[in-house]
Write a protein that holds these residues in place. Structure first.
Motif, PDB file in Angstrom:
ATOM      1  N   TYR A  53       0.837  -1.210   0.000  1.00  0.00           N
ATOM      2  CA  TYR A  53       0.000   0.000   0.000  1.00  0.00           C
ATOM      3  C   TYR A  53       0.868   1.256   0.000  1.00  0.00           C
ATOM      4  O   TYR A  53       0.616   2.206  -0.738  1.00  0.00           O
ATOM      5  CB  TYR A  53      -0.898  -0.037   1.231  1.00  0.00           C
ATOM      6  N   GLU A  54       1.909   1.226   0.836  1.00  0.00           N
ATOM      7  CA  GLU A  54       2.784   2.386   0.986  1.00  0.00           C
ATOM      8  C   GLU A  54       3.696   2.594  -0.222  1.00  0.00           C
ATOM      9  O   GLU A  54       3.931   3.741  -0.627  1.00  0.00           O
ATOM     10  CB  GLU A  54       3.641   2.201   2.243  1.00  0.00           C
ATOM     11  N   HIS A  57       0.535   1.199  -4.142  1.00  0.00           N
ATOM     12  CA  HIS A  57      -0.831   1.676  -4.383  1.00  0.00           C
ATOM     13  C   HIS A  57      -0.973   3.187  -4.192  1.00  0.00           C
ATOM     14  O   HIS A  57      -1.453   3.888  -5.092  1.00  0.00           O
ATOM     15  CB  HIS A  57      -1.840   0.937  -3.511  1.00  0.00           C
ATOM     16  N   MET A  58      -0.598   3.692  -3.023  1.00  0.00           N
ATOM     17  CA  MET A  58      -0.782   5.126  -2.756  1.00  0.00           C
ATOM     18  C   MET A  58       0.031   5.999  -3.716  1.00  0.00           C
ATOM     19  O   MET A  58      -0.501   6.997  -4.216  1.00  0.00           O
ATOM     20  CB  MET A  58      -0.474   5.443  -1.299  1.00  0.00           C
ATOM     21  N   ALA A  62      -1.651   8.779  -6.095  1.00  0.00           N
ATOM     22  CA  ALA A  62      -1.122  10.141  -5.987  1.00  0.00           C
ATOM     23  C   ALA A  62      -0.677  10.654  -7.353  1.00  0.00           C
ATOM     24  O   ALA A  62      -0.893  11.826  -7.684  1.00  0.00           O
ATOM     25  CB  ALA A  62       0.037  10.187  -4.990  1.00  0.00           C
ATOM     26  N   TYR A  72      -0.327  13.527   0.882  1.00  0.00           N
ATOM     27  CA  TYR A  72      -1.103  12.370   1.309  1.00  0.00           C
ATOM     28  C   TYR A  72      -0.445  11.739   2.522  1.00  0.00           C
ATOM     29  O   TYR A  72       0.746  11.919   2.766  1.00  0.00           O
ATOM     30  CB  TYR A  72      -1.330  11.364   0.186  1.00  0.00           C
ATOM     31  N   ILE A  74      -0.564   8.096   5.230  1.00  0.00           N
ATOM     32  CA  ILE A  74      -0.940   6.698   5.411  1.00  0.00           C
ATOM     33  C   ILE A  74      -0.889   6.409   6.902  1.00  0.00           C
ATOM     34  O   ILE A  74       0.115   6.705   7.561  1.00  0.00           O
ATOM     35  CB  ILE A  74       0.023   5.759   4.653  1.00  0.00           C
ATOM     36  N   GLY A  93      -5.873   5.752   4.338  1.00  0.00           N
ATOM     37  CA  GLY A  93      -5.084   6.564   3.417  1.00  0.00           C
ATOM     38  C   GLY A  93      -5.834   7.857   3.196  1.00  0.00           C
ATOM     39  O   GLY A  93      -7.046   7.854   3.002  1.00  0.00           O
ATOM     40  N   THR A  94      -5.125   8.972   3.247  1.00  0.00           N
ATOM     41  CA  THR A  94      -5.770  10.270   3.123  1.00  0.00           C
ATOM     42  C   THR A  94      -5.062  11.109   2.067  1.00  0.00           C
ATOM     43  O   THR A  94      -3.840  11.221   2.068  1.00  0.00           O
ATOM     44  CB  THR A  94      -5.737  11.021   4.474  1.00  0.00           C
ATOM     45  N   PHE A  95      -5.869  11.691   1.189  1.00  0.00           N
ATOM     46  CA  PHE A  95      -5.365  12.626   0.189  1.00  0.00           C
ATOM     47  C   PHE A  95      -5.905  14.009   0.513  1.00  0.00           C
ATOM     48  O   PHE A  95      -7.104  14.160   0.757  1.00  0.00           O
ATOM     49  CB  PHE A  95      -5.830  12.235  -1.222  1.00  0.00           C
TER      50      PHE A  95
END
Length: 135
Positions: A53-54, A57-58, A62, A72, A74, A93-95
């Protein structure tokens, strides 16, 4: 040593006072930004690969957001706020973006690619909250 301790205490106290009075915000987080929180609820038998994920994916998502993305974050869930209660979320996860419409325009053509990547790191259906930073 004593002077160092006094200076450290002063800086900590001044920083806390400024933060609590609303004069300071987290770096890169400003009033009016759009916050997109992608939350992965905990449930028995669910899995989450934080490393994928880190690192994959993110950054992929992004990249789709381009210049609209401010930052962003995590988060890895550790525990509930209530003792002896199950963990509410395994990860979040935050954008932070400047424009909701630009966010939606960037995600729409990439939605299938984003969803197709889910099995690479989780078997959880995320809960998504879009909000506005007010302070």
């Amino acid at each position: 040593m004593k002077l160092k301790l006094i200076v450290s205490f002063f800086l900590l106290t001044a920083g806390f006072a400024a933060f609590s009075q609303g004069k300071q915000t987290a770096p890169g987080v400003e009033k009016g930004l759009i916050k997109v929180s992608v939350m992965y609820p905990y449930a028995e038998g669910k899995t989450f690969n934080m490393e994928y994920y880190e690192t994959k994916h993110m950054p992929m998502v992004a990249g789709f957001l381009g210049a609209n993305l401010v930052k962003y974050t995590i988060e890895k869930g550790l525990s509930s706020g209530i003792p002896n209660q199950p963990l509410p979320f395994m990860a979040i996860g935050t954008f932070y973006v400047k424009s909701l419409s630009d966010y939606q325009a960037a995600i729409a053509p990439n939605r299938d690619a984003i969803r197709a990547d889910f099995p690479n790191y989780t078997n959880i259906s995320p809960v998504i909250l879009v909000s506005e930073v007010v302070k």
